[in-house]
Design a protein around this motif. Structure first.
Motif, PDB file in Angstrom:
ATOM      1  N   LEU A 121       0.837  -1.218  -0.241  1.00 26.63           N
ATOM      2  CA  LEU A 121       0.267  -0.259   0.122  1.00 26.63           C
ATOM      3  C   LEU A 121       0.815   1.072   0.182  1.00 26.63           C
ATOM      4  CD1 LEU A 121      -2.478  -0.747   2.794  1.00 26.63           C
ATOM      5  CD2 LEU A 121      -2.706  -1.660   0.293  1.00 26.63           C
ATOM      6  N   THR A 122       0.798   2.107  -0.730  1.00 31.35           N
ATOM      7  CA  THR A 122       1.979   3.028  -0.994  1.00 31.35           C
ATOM      8  C   THR A 122       0.305   4.453  -0.741  1.00 31.35           C
ATOM      9  OG1 THR A 122       1.127   3.471  -3.305  1.00 31.35           O
ATOM     10  CG2 THR A 122       3.050   2.669  -2.965  1.00 31.35           C
ATOM     11  N   ASP A 123       1.470   5.043  -0.160  1.00 32.29           N
ATOM     12  CA  ASP A 123       0.808   6.704  -0.169  1.00 32.29           C
ATOM     13  C   ASP A 123       1.243   7.824  -1.358  1.00 32.29           C
ATOM     14  OD1 ASP A 123       3.679   8.288   0.580  1.00 32.29           O
ATOM     15  OD2 ASP A 123       3.687   7.965   2.078  1.00 32.29           O
ATOM     16  N   GLU A 124       1.260   9.152  -0.719  1.00 32.40           N
ATOM     17  CA  GLU A 124       0.867  10.196  -1.493  1.00 32.40           C
ATOM     18  C   GLU A 124       2.241  10.392  -2.472  1.00 32.40           C
ATOM     19  OE1 GLU A 124       1.146  12.276   1.885  1.00 32.40           O
ATOM     20  OE2 GLU A 124       0.219  10.854   0.880  1.00 32.40           O
ATOM     21  N   HIS A 125       3.581   9.843  -1.724  1.00 29.19           N
ATOM     22  CA  HIS A 125       4.379  10.317  -1.850  1.00 29.19           C
ATOM     23  C   HIS A 125       5.221   8.713  -3.206  1.00 29.19           C
ATOM     24  CE1 HIS A 125       4.641  13.739   0.141  1.00 29.19           C
ATOM     25  NE2 HIS A 125       4.594  13.420   0.841  1.00 29.19           N
ATOM     26  N   GLY A 126       3.956   7.608  -2.246  1.00 29.48           N
ATOM     27  CA  GLY A 126       5.063   6.332  -3.452  1.00 29.48           C
ATOM     28  C   GLY A 126       5.322   5.498  -1.982  1.00 29.48           C
ATOM     29  N   CYS A 127       5.235   6.153  -0.954  1.00 30.81           N
ATOM     30  CA  CYS A 127       5.719   5.420  -0.249  1.00 30.81           C
ATOM     31  C   CYS A 127       5.354   4.485   0.808  1.00 30.81           C
ATOM     32  CB  CYS A 127       7.066   6.255   1.260  1.00 30.81           C
ATOM     33  SG  CYS A 127       8.128   6.853   0.776  1.00 30.81           S
ATOM     34  N   ILE A 128       5.623   3.384   1.494  1.00 31.97           N
ATOM     35  CA  ILE A 128       5.133   2.812   1.766  1.00 31.97           C
ATOM     36  C   ILE A 128       4.103   2.677   3.138  1.00 31.97           C
ATOM     37  CG2 ILE A 128       4.980  -0.448   2.316  1.00 31.97           C
ATOM     38  CD1 ILE A 128       7.069  -0.586   0.277  1.00 31.97           C
ATOM     39  N   VAL A 129       2.556   2.344   3.174  1.00 31.49           N
ATOM     40  CA  VAL A 129       2.352   2.459   4.092  1.00 31.49           C
ATOM     41  C   VAL A 129       1.780   1.131   4.951  1.00 31.49           C
ATOM     42  CG1 VAL A 129      -0.213   3.228   5.261  1.00 31.49           C
ATOM     43  CG2 VAL A 129       0.416   4.481   3.612  1.00 31.49           C
ATOM     44  N   ASN A 130       2.013   0.118   4.163  1.00 32.76           N
ATOM     45  CA  ASN A 130       2.110  -0.875   4.817  1.00 32.76           C
ATOM     46  C   ASN A 130       2.215  -2.055   3.663  1.00 32.76           C
ATOM     47  OD1 ASN A 130       1.599  -3.450   6.642  1.00 32.76           O
ATOM     48  ND2 ASN A 130       0.950  -1.471   7.740  1.00 32.76           N
ATOM     49  N   ASP A 131       2.696  -3.469   4.053  1.00 32.37           N
ATOM     50  CA  ASP A 131       2.496  -4.972   3.271  1.00 32.37           C
ATOM     51  C   ASP A 131       1.078  -5.658   3.747  1.00 32.37           C
ATOM     52  OD1 ASP A 131       4.008  -5.532   5.362  1.00 32.37           O
ATOM     53  OD2 ASP A 131       5.301  -6.878   4.327  1.00 32.37           O
ATOM     54  N   ALA A 132       0.998  -6.003   2.521  1.00 27.54           N
ATOM     55  CA  ALA A 132      -0.774  -6.915   3.460  1.00 27.54           C
ATOM     56  C   ALA A 132      -0.858  -8.177   2.355  1.00 27.54           C
ATOM     57  CB  ALA A 132      -1.814  -5.763   3.407  1.00 27.54           C
ATOM     58  N   VAL A 133      -1.540  -9.177   2.231  1.00 25.57           N
ATOM     59  CA  VAL A 133      -2.710 -10.043   2.154  1.00 25.57           C
ATOM     60  C   VAL A 133      -3.775  -9.845   1.787  1.00 25.57           C
ATOM     61  CG1 VAL A 133      -2.182 -12.682   1.690  1.00 25.57           C
ATOM     62  CG2 VAL A 133      -0.762 -12.133   2.930  1.00 25.57           C
ATOM     63  N   LEU A 134      -3.996  -9.419   0.430  1.00 24.46           N
ATOM     64  CA  LEU A 134      -5.034  -9.872   0.058  1.00 24.46           C
ATOM     65  C   LEU A 134      -5.923 -10.682  -0.247  1.00 24.46           C
ATOM     66  CD1 LEU A 134      -7.100  -7.357  -1.048  1.00 24.46           C
ATOM     67  CD2 LEU A 134      -6.401  -7.850  -3.294  1.00 24.46           C
ATOM     68  N   LEU A 135      -6.853 -10.973   1.027  1.00 19.73           N
ATOM     69  CA  LEU A 135      -7.550 -11.662   0.606  1.00 19.73           C
ATOM     70  C   LEU A 135      -9.227 -11.141  -0.524  1.00 19.73           C
ATOM     71  CD1 LEU A 135      -6.337 -11.850   3.660  1.00 19.73           C
ATOM     72  CD2 LEU A 135      -7.637 -14.126   3.587  1.00 19.73           C
ATOM     73  N   HIS A 136      -9.069 -12.044  -1.879  1.00 16.27           N
ATOM     74  CA  HIS A 136     -10.070 -12.038  -2.480  1.00 16.27           C
ATOM     75  C   HIS A 136     -11.640 -12.173  -2.442  1.00 16.27           C
ATOM     76  CE1 HIS A 136     -11.643 -10.811  -7.325  1.00 16.27           C
ATOM     77  NE2 HIS A 136     -12.177 -10.708  -5.851  1.00 16.27           N
ATOM     78  N   LEU A 137     -12.296 -12.548  -1.440  1.00 16.67           N
ATOM     79  CA  LEU A 137     -13.932 -12.823  -0.965  1.00 16.67           C
ATOM     80  C   LEU A 137     -14.856 -13.287  -2.040  1.00 16.67           C
ATOM     81  CD1 LEU A 137     -13.611 -12.054   2.726  1.00 16.67           C
ATOM     82  CD2 LEU A 137     -12.795 -14.283   2.035  1.00 16.67           C
ATOM     83  N   ASP A 138     -14.797 -12.001  -2.631  1.00 11.98           N
ATOM     84  CA  ASP A 138     -15.563 -11.939  -3.720  1.00 11.98           C
ATOM     85  C   ASP A 138     -15.745 -10.349  -4.172  1.00 11.98           C
ATOM     86  OD1 ASP A 138     -17.559  -9.893  -2.423  1.00 11.98           O
ATOM     87  OD2 ASP A 138     -18.241 -11.907  -1.803  1.00 11.98           O
ATOM     88  N   ASP A 139     -16.091 -10.097  -5.886  1.00  3.38           N
ATOM     89  CA  ASP A 139     -15.976  -8.850  -6.118  1.00  3.38           C
ATOM     90  C   ASP A 139     -16.435  -7.421  -5.763  1.00  3.38           C
ATOM     91  OD1 ASP A 139     -14.534 -10.095  -7.731  1.00  3.38           O
ATOM     92  OD2 ASP A 139     -16.167 -10.221  -9.426  1.00  3.38           O
ATOM     93  N   LYS A 140     -17.419  -8.348  -4.373  1.00  3.71           N
ATOM     94  CA  LYS A 140     -17.886  -7.015  -3.855  1.00  3.71           C
ATOM     95  C   LYS A 140     -17.453  -7.187  -1.844  1.00  3.71           C
ATOM     96  CE  LYS A 140     -21.652  -5.367  -6.111  1.00  3.71           C
ATOM     97  NZ  LYS A 140     -23.600  -6.096  -6.176  1.00  3.71           N
ATOM     98  N   LYS A 141     -15.996  -8.239  -1.909  1.00  4.93           N
ATOM     99  CA  LYS A 141     -15.799  -8.291  -0.207  1.00  4.93           C
ATOM    100  C   LYS A 141     -14.066  -8.613  -0.324  1.00  4.93           C
ATOM    101  CE  LYS A 141     -17.921  -9.742   3.207  1.00  4.93           C
ATOM    102  NZ  LYS A 141     -19.185 -10.782   3.749  1.00  4.93           N
ATOM    103  N   PHE A 142     -13.590  -7.613   0.133  1.00  2.00           N
ATOM    104  CA  PHE A 142     -11.892  -8.357   0.222  1.00  2.00           C
ATOM    105  C   PHE A 142     -11.172  -7.530   1.516  1.00  2.00           C
ATOM    106  CE2 PHE A 142     -12.626  -6.402  -3.877  1.00  2.00           C
ATOM    107  CZ  PHE A 142     -11.956  -7.239  -4.892  1.00  2.00           C
ATOM    108  N   TRP A 143     -10.513  -8.610   2.330  1.00  2.00           N
ATOM    109  CA  TRP A 143      -9.863  -8.303   3.217  1.00  2.00           C
ATOM    110  C   TRP A 143      -8.267  -8.467   2.784  1.00  2.00           C
ATOM    111  CZ3 TRP A 143     -11.895 -13.218   6.803  1.00  2.00           C
ATOM    112  CH2 TRP A 143     -13.096 -13.525   6.958  1.00  2.00           C
ATOM    113  N   LEU A 144      -7.825  -6.816   3.863  1.00  4.96           N
ATOM    114  CA  LEU A 144      -6.404  -7.160   3.493  1.00  4.96           C
ATOM    115  C   LEU A 144      -5.923  -7.188   5.543  1.00  4.96           C
ATOM    116  CD1 LEU A 144      -6.702  -3.338   2.057  1.00  4.96           C
ATOM    117  CD2 LEU A 144      -5.231  -5.247   1.246  1.00  4.96           C
ATOM    118  N   SER A 145      -5.405  -7.922   5.323  1.00  4.32           N
ATOM    119  CA  SER A 145      -4.309  -8.748   5.810  1.00  4.32           C
ATOM    120  C   SER A 145      -2.799  -8.172   6.127  1.00  4.32           C
ATOM    121  CB  SER A 145      -3.854 -10.386   5.906  1.00  4.32           C
ATOM    122  OG  SER A 145      -3.930 -10.845   7.301  1.00  4.32           O
TER     123      SER A 145
END
Length: 243
Positions: free
Chosen positions: A64-88
């Motif tokens: 996840l990058t901020d307005e300067h292109g720096c890293i806010v966090n890293d995460a595993v993205l879980l694609h549950l369905d096209d209207k619901k996601f989790w970021l771990s």
């Protein structure tokens, strides 16, 4: 939230991890849920990784990058369905940051912390333990894939992921009231293979080149300074925050 950081000793826990099966209480790793009609488009806005091939039932490692292109966090993205996601995500303020980005983004989404608490089963014998819990289908679950199932009457999501550098899976408990019972079920299933509770192994993570937000990754880093340029696609048609 508290997280166990040691049960016996770092070397002892390392050998338990690389030789057997271990269980990690990482319920402090809170999930960030993004849902709504524009959930997928908003997720694409948050990360420089090209998600055009993402589909329900899959996981992806993202930055996840901020307005300067720096890293806010890293995460595993879980694609549950096209209207619901989790970021771990790792430790940090990713939830508050994503909520702030969403406010004036124009996307129709909700950003919240769901009642989800992850447990990791890691080590070369972890498939035996998971097979005892879930049956044959778990042995066919692909790398970085997930499945929503019931463990007895306990709602969970199981994913072929982990932060160990070893073979492993994660169980995301969807109702904290079942936490004690699920833990005992996991320990009973792993008993024939000498399951042991341990903390995340710093030794193994260094061996595996696994980075940890807050120590190996800071807000001053961008994906290129970390050698993660492959997680950035500047040529994709979809815009992203910090491009």
């Amino acid at each position: 939230m508290y997280m166990p950081t040691l049960f016996t000793g770092p070397v002892d826990e390392y050998w338990k991890l690389v030789n057997g099966v271990t269980v990690w209480d990482v319920s402090c790793q809170r999930q960030i849920e993004i849902n709504g009609p524009d959930a997928f488009q908003f997720i694409r806005y948050l990360t420089p990784r090209n998600l055009s091939g993402s589909e329900a039932g899959k996981c992806l490692y993202v930055l996840l990058t901020d307005e300067h292109g720096c890293i806010v966090n890293d995460a595993v993205l879980l694609h549950l369905d096209d209207k619901k996601f989790w970021l771990s995500a790792g430790d940090g303020d990713a939830l508050l940051w994503i909520q702030a980005v969403a406010i004036n983004s124009g996307f129709d989404v909700q950003v919240l912390e769901p009642d989800v608490s992850p447990v990791q089963g890691q080590g070369p014998k972890s498939p035996h333990m998971m097979h005892a819990l879930f049956g044959d289908w778990i042995l066919k679950l692909g790398y970085y894939c997930l499945k929503e199932v019931m463990l007895d009457d306990i709602p969970v999501v199981v994913s072929r992921t982990g932060w160990s550098g070893e073979l492993g899976l994660e169980i995301y408990l969807r109702n904290h009231c079942h936490g004690d019972r699920m833990w005992e079920m996991i320990m009973a299933a792993g008993e024939p293979w000498n399951i042991a509770p341990i903390a995340p192994s710093a030794i193994r993570s260094i061996e595996g080149g696994l980075l940890s937000y807050g120590s190996d990754i800071t807000r001053q880093d961008n994906p290129y300074t970390l050698g993660m340029g492959q997680l950035v696609d500047l040529d994709q048609s979809h815009d992203f925050f910090g491009k």
